[in-house]
Design a protein around this motif. Structure first.
Motif, PDB file in Angstrom:
ATOM      1  N   THR A 154       2.947   0.748   3.426  1.00  0.00           N
ATOM      2  CA  THR A 154       2.807  -0.356   4.367  1.00  0.00           C
ATOM      3  C   THR A 154       2.438  -1.604   3.581  1.00  0.00           C
ATOM      4  O   THR A 154       2.338  -1.589   2.345  1.00  0.00           O
ATOM      5  N   HIS A 155       2.240  -2.689   4.316  1.00  0.00           N
ATOM      6  CA  HIS A 155       1.888  -3.977   3.714  1.00  0.00           C
ATOM      7  C   HIS A 155       0.647  -4.494   4.412  1.00  0.00           C
ATOM      8  O   HIS A 155       0.543  -4.431   5.639  1.00  0.00           O
ATOM      9  N   LEU A 156      -0.307  -5.000   3.655  1.00  0.00           N
ATOM     10  CA  LEU A 156      -1.560  -5.489   4.231  1.00  0.00           C
ATOM     11  C   LEU A 156      -1.866  -6.871   3.677  1.00  0.00           C
ATOM     12  O   LEU A 156      -1.847  -7.082   2.465  1.00  0.00           O
ATOM     13  N   ASN A 157      -2.143  -7.802   4.584  1.00  0.00           N
ATOM     14  CA  ASN A 157      -2.460  -9.176   4.198  1.00  0.00           C
ATOM     15  C   ASN A 157      -3.750  -9.583   4.890  1.00  0.00           C
ATOM     16  O   ASN A 157      -3.803  -9.676   6.116  1.00  0.00           O
ATOM     17  N   THR A 158      -4.807  -9.814   4.124  1.00  0.00           N
ATOM     18  CA  THR A 158      -6.123 -10.130   4.670  1.00  0.00           C
ATOM     19  C   THR A 158      -6.517 -11.546   4.293  1.00  0.00           C
ATOM     20  O   THR A 158      -6.429 -11.927   3.117  1.00  0.00           O
ATOM     21  N   LEU A 159      -6.965 -12.318   5.291  1.00  0.00           N
ATOM     22  CA  LEU A 159      -7.422 -13.688   5.076  1.00  0.00           C
ATOM     23  C   LEU A 159      -8.859 -13.835   5.564  1.00  0.00           C
ATOM     24  O   LEU A 159      -9.235 -13.266   6.580  1.00  0.00           O
ATOM     25  N   TYR A 160      -9.644 -14.615   4.834  1.00  0.00           N
ATOM     26  CA  TYR A 160     -10.991 -14.955   5.282  1.00  0.00           C
ATOM     27  C   TYR A 160     -11.352 -16.344   4.757  1.00  0.00           C
ATOM     28  O   TYR A 160     -11.261 -16.577   3.557  1.00  0.00           O
ATOM     29  N   PRO A 161     -11.756 -17.278   5.672  1.00  0.00           N
ATOM     30  CA  PRO A 161     -11.801 -17.142   7.131  1.00  0.00           C
ATOM     31  C   PRO A 161     -10.396 -17.055   7.729  1.00  0.00           C
ATOM     32  O   PRO A 161      -9.467 -17.696   7.220  1.00  0.00           O
ATOM     33  N   VAL A 208       0.847  -1.198   0.000  1.00  0.00           N
ATOM     34  CA  VAL A 208       0.000   0.000   0.000  1.00  0.00           C
ATOM     35  C   VAL A 208       0.882   1.248   0.000  1.00  0.00           C
ATOM     36  O   VAL A 208       1.779   1.383   0.839  1.00  0.00           O
ATOM     37  N   PHE A 209       0.603   2.167  -0.923  1.00  0.00           N
ATOM     38  CA  PHE A 209       1.371   3.406  -1.016  1.00  0.00           C
ATOM     39  C   PHE A 209       0.414   4.594  -1.135  1.00  0.00           C
ATOM     40  O   PHE A 209      -0.610   4.499  -1.828  1.00  0.00           O
ATOM     41  N   VAL A 210       0.760   5.687  -0.481  1.00  0.00           N
ATOM     42  CA  VAL A 210       0.018   6.946  -0.646  1.00  0.00           C
ATOM     43  C   VAL A 210       0.990   7.992  -1.172  1.00  0.00           C
ATOM     44  O   VAL A 210       2.079   8.182  -0.606  1.00  0.00           O
TER      45      VAL A 210
END
Length: 222
Positions: free
Chosen positions: A172-179, A156-158
């Protein structure tokens, strides 16, 4: 005082001391419980990691490699739409450039990936560019098509288009898991449901980086 009375008196003193201690612990525990309950009811404010999004015009630019776009041709549209809607809902003062404008420009601009991100923002006349470089995007667990677990991982960059230099002001770095608990067996329509829930969680966690939200403990809703 005879021995019988003395024995009874000592027993009473011991019982009374235990009773007082028990009442004290109960009161302390009750206070802690009430404090915890009150904290959960009000929520703990979590400050933003980057504060420069409010009252800004923002373009979302999504980059996905060919391996991702081959499996999910609509990935940029899906991520852009969910993130844009969440940011507009949670940061009302923000002005989101319609993501369809960016998608159309990407389709008609070969090699746009080589351009400076700040120059892309200036092309659209926005003050900020939210650049999402997707690393993973899937709804199945790797190597197991019969198990479902959505994953959206991104750098992620702004970029601030109004300052000198590259304009990069946050990353930053974002890692999303579901479930989050792990892969689950496939059921009817699970692919769309899992992908949608993963997009919702990714958008929520991403947007929370830019405004103060409240953590309610086991129920981190707003």
């Amino acid at each position: 005082m005879n021995d019988k009375i003395r024995h009874w008196f000592r027993a009473f003193v011991r019982w009374y001391a235990v009773f007082i201690l028990a009442v004290g612990f109960a009161a302390a525990g009750g206070c802690s419980f009430l404090a915890m309950a009150g904290q959960q009811a009000v929520g703990v404010p979590v400050p933003p990691r980057y504060v420069g999004m409010k009252k800004q015009s923002v373009a979302i630019v999504v980059y996905a490699n060919q391996a991702i776009t081959f499996m999910y041709p609509q990935v940029a549209q899906e991520v852009s739409s969910f993130v844009s809607n969440e940011m507009q809902a949670k940061i009302p003062s923000i002005h989101m450039l319609p993501y369809a404008d960016v998608l159309a420009w990407q389709r008609h601009t070969p090699g746009w990936q080589a351009l400076l991100v700040k120059s892309i923002g200036r092309h659209f006349g926005v003050s900020r560019v939210l650049y999402l470089e997707l690393v993973h995007y899937r709804s199945h667990a790797p190597g197991a098509r019969h198990l479902m677990q959505g994953r959206i991982e991104a750098n992620v960059f702004v970029y601030n288009t109004k300052i000198p230099g590259s304009g990069l002001v946050f990353s930053t770095h974002l890692n999303t898991l579901y479930p989050q608990s792990g892969p689950e067996p496939v059921f009817d329509s699970d692919n769309n449901v899992v992908r949608m829930r993963t997009l919702e969680l990714f958008s929520r966690d991403l947007t929370r980086m830019f405004y103060t939200w409240r953590n309610y403990g086991n129920h981190p809703h707003e």
